[in-house]
Motif scaffolding. Structure first.
Motif, short mmCIF file in Angstrom:
data_model
loop_
_atom_site.label_atom_id
_atom_site.label_comp_id
_atom_site.label_asym_id
_atom_site.label_seq_id
_atom_site.Cartn_x
_atom_site.Cartn_y
_atom_site.Cartn_z
N GLU A 2 2.84 10.53 -5.10
CA GLU A 2 3.30 11.30 -6.25
C GLU A 2 4.80 11.60 -6.23
N LEU A 3 5.46 11.46 -5.08
CA LEU A 3 6.90 11.70 -5.01
C LEU A 3 7.72 10.41 -4.92
N ASN A 4 7.11 9.30 -5.25
CA ASN A 4 7.84 8.03 -5.23
C ASN A 4 9.01 8.04 -6.21
N HIS A 5 10.02 7.22 -5.90
CA HIS A 5 11.22 7.12 -6.71
C HIS A 5 10.91 6.66 -8.14
N ALA A 6 11.77 7.05 -9.08
CA ALA A 6 11.59 6.71 -10.49
C ALA A 6 11.47 5.21 -10.72
N SER A 7 12.19 4.41 -9.94
CA SER A 7 12.13 2.96 -10.13
C SER A 7 10.75 2.41 -9.77
N ILE A 8 10.08 3.03 -8.80
CA ILE A 8 8.71 2.63 -8.46
C ILE A 8 7.78 2.98 -9.61
N ILE A 9 7.93 4.19 -10.13
CA ILE A 9 7.10 4.62 -11.25
C ILE A 9 7.25 3.67 -12.42
N LYS A 23 -3.56 -0.30 -13.30
CA LYS A 23 -4.04 1.07 -13.28
C LYS A 23 -3.28 1.82 -12.19
N ILE A 24 -2.65 2.95 -12.56
CA ILE A 24 -1.86 3.73 -11.61
C ILE A 24 -2.68 4.93 -11.16
N ILE A 25 -2.88 5.06 -9.86
CA ILE A 25 -3.65 6.16 -9.28
C ILE A 25 -2.70 6.96 -8.39
N ARG A 26 -2.43 8.20 -8.79
CA ARG A 26 -1.50 9.05 -8.03
C ARG A 26 -2.16 9.55 -6.76
N ILE A 27 -1.40 9.48 -5.67
CA ILE A 27 -1.86 9.98 -4.38
C ILE A 27 -1.04 11.22 -4.03
N LYS A 28 -1.71 12.28 -3.60
CA LYS A 28 -1.00 13.48 -3.17
C LYS A 28 0.00 13.09 -2.09
N HIS A 29 1.15 13.76 -2.12
CA HIS A 29 2.26 13.35 -1.25
C HIS A 29 1.88 13.31 0.22
N SER A 30 1.98 12.11 0.79
CA SER A 30 1.73 11.88 2.22
C SER A 30 0.40 12.47 2.69
N ASP A 31 -0.58 12.49 1.79
CA ASP A 31 -1.92 13.03 2.09
C ASP A 31 -2.84 11.86 2.42
N MET A 32 -3.08 11.64 3.70
CA MET A 32 -3.83 10.48 4.12
C MET A 32 -5.32 10.59 3.77
N ALA A 33 -5.84 11.81 3.71
CA ALA A 33 -7.22 11.99 3.29
C ALA A 33 -7.39 11.59 1.83
N ASP A 34 -6.42 11.97 1.00
CA ASP A 34 -6.47 11.61 -0.42
C ASP A 34 -6.30 10.11 -0.60
N LEU A 35 -5.41 9.51 0.18
CA LEU A 35 -5.23 8.06 0.11
C LEU A 35 -6.52 7.34 0.48
N ARG A 36 -7.14 7.74 1.58
CA ARG A 36 -8.37 7.08 2.02
C ARG A 36 -9.47 7.23 0.96
N ALA A 37 -9.62 8.42 0.42
CA ALA A 37 -10.69 8.66 -0.57
C ALA A 37 -10.48 7.82 -1.82
N LYS A 38 -9.23 7.77 -2.31
CA LYS A 38 -8.97 7.03 -3.54
C LYS A 38 -8.95 5.52 -3.31
N ALA A 39 -8.54 5.09 -2.12
CA ALA A 39 -8.61 3.67 -1.78
C ALA A 39 -10.07 3.23 -1.71
N LYS A 40 -10.90 4.06 -1.14
CA LYS A 40 -12.34 3.77 -1.04
C LYS A 40 -12.97 3.69 -2.43
N GLU A 41 -12.64 4.67 -3.26
CA GLU A 41 -13.19 4.69 -4.61
C GLU A 41 -12.76 3.46 -5.41
N ALA A 42 -11.47 3.14 -5.35
CA ALA A 42 -10.97 1.98 -6.09
C ALA A 42 -11.57 0.68 -5.57
#
Length: 395
Positions: A132-139, A148-167
């Protein structure tokens, strides 16, 4: 001018000014070094991304001049027609060796890298997991891809794992990519690349690291990926040639197949004239200097530690930076702007950073110590910070 446009601009500009979100652009009367001249005033410069002081290095200036004599001042065409000169090839070979990858491709800017590389690989049938805090050029690059853009809480590895699994388990996407800055430019924290790589392996994610503020800074200069020893695990290493490298442009480093694909599919590469030969030569020289010695990198970190310690001791909120990026977080946008103006009057150039670059209510002055600063310059800045900070009730 259209009345509608005139009214819209007047109202919008006034709104920015009322909310402390309007930044004035100052014009430098010389080089962007550790000290700068603006309207006849000399100031300690704490707002440059020139981490290693290479933008004014005589070796780069000489390399630039020599290349202009040999190749001319412009490449004259896009890379795919006849705008690729020998110096462009040499630069890309130097980047690949520096980053520890099979190949690299140079773009006209770091922004162009993200606009071109993401959309060259990802499309509407794919998903991108993005911090979620990536640079504007990435956005913007993600938006351009149509994925499809899925926002991940900043440096939250639990959120990344959960959303990677879901996707991954949804079956909706052909490819899934995770994108993160290597070093986050506003707070100075570092991506958790070892954990990211483990999650990426588990769910077969494409990994993409924008290391604009890590190249020349982390890993003794080779970047955040090198810092963690993960050059063979990260698919895309993005960098800029305009910060620690001291010139202008950007690059993508990765496998030979990836770079070959970007050369035929990345639109900014295909439809923009090449980097000037002078810029390419100067950037190559910077990489040579960084490869041969870590002296500038070590000096950068020494200066950063000194400035951080002094500002924190005065009671300023310097956040949780792990890198030379040293924020002084004020909060209120109008107070942030006032702080910047008063420091300017005291001989220190520390530019205010406000929304939309950072979230509302987190206005700050982002200090960027470099290898070129002397201790006397930093002491002058600290003295000004103390005087103005007390005057405004910030400390």
């Amino acid at each position: 001018m259209s009345k509608l446009l005139k009214d819209y601009l007047a109202k919008s500009l006034q709104d920015k000014k009322d909310r402390g979100l309007y930044n004035e652009i100052q014009i430098l009367d010389g080089a962007n070094g550790p000290m700068i001249q603006i309207e006849g005033q000399e100031l300690v410069n704490l707002s440059s991304n020139n981490y290693l002081g290479l933008a004014t290095d005589d070796r780069l200036i000489k390399a630039s001049q020599t290349a202009a004599d040999q190749y001319g001042v412009g490449a004259g065409a896009v890379r795919t027609i006849n705008g690729t000169q020998r110096i462009h090839q040499e630069l890309e070979e130097a980047i690949a060796k520096f980053k520890g990858t099979e190949a690299a491709i140079a773009f006209q800017s770091g922004f162009n890298c993200n606009m071109g590389a993401i959309s060259a690989v990802m499309d509407k049938n794919d998903a991108i997991l993005s911090d979620e805090l990536n640079h504007a050029s990435i956005i913007d690059g993600c938006r351009l891809s149509g994925a499809k853009i899925i926002r991940i809480k900043h440096s939250d590895m639990a959120d990344l794992r959960a959303k990677a699994k879901e996707a991954s388990e949804s079956g909706l996407y052909n490819k899934i990519m995770y994108i993160t800055d290597g070093v986050f430019s506003m707070d100075g924290d570092v991506a958790k690349l070892p954990e990211i790589v483990e999650i990426a392996k588990e769910f077969d994610l494409i990994t993409y690291v924008d290391d604009a503020h890590g190249s020349g800074v982390m890993g003794q200069g080779a970047g955040t990926v090198k810092h963690f020893g993960l050059a063979k695990e990260i698919d895309f290493q993005i960098g800029t040639l305009s910060k620690a490298i001291g010139v202008v442009g950007g690059y993508v480093a990765g496998s030979k197949d990836l770079i070959d694909w970007l050369k035929v599919a990345a639109r900014p590469f295909l439809f923009s004239t090449s980097l000037t030969p002078s810029d390419a030569a100067a950037a190559k020289e910077a990489i040579t200097i960084m490869t041969q010695s870590t002296e500038l990198n070590e000096k950068l970190w020494q200066n950063a530690a000194y400035l951080k310690e002094k500002l924190a001791a005065l009671g300023f909120n310097t956040g949780h930076s792990e890198t030379p990026i040293t924020p002084v977080i004020v909060g209120d946008e109008n107070l942030t702007q006032k702080f910047t103006k008063r420091l300017y009057e005291e001989g220190v150039y520390a530019k205010s950073i406000v929304f939309p670059t950072v979230p509302l209510g987190t206005g700050r002055l982002r200090n960027m110590p470099t290898a070129a600063h002397t201790q006397a310059m930093l002491d002058q800045a600290v003295d000004a910070y103390e005087k103005v900070g007390r005057e405004l009730g910030i400390i």
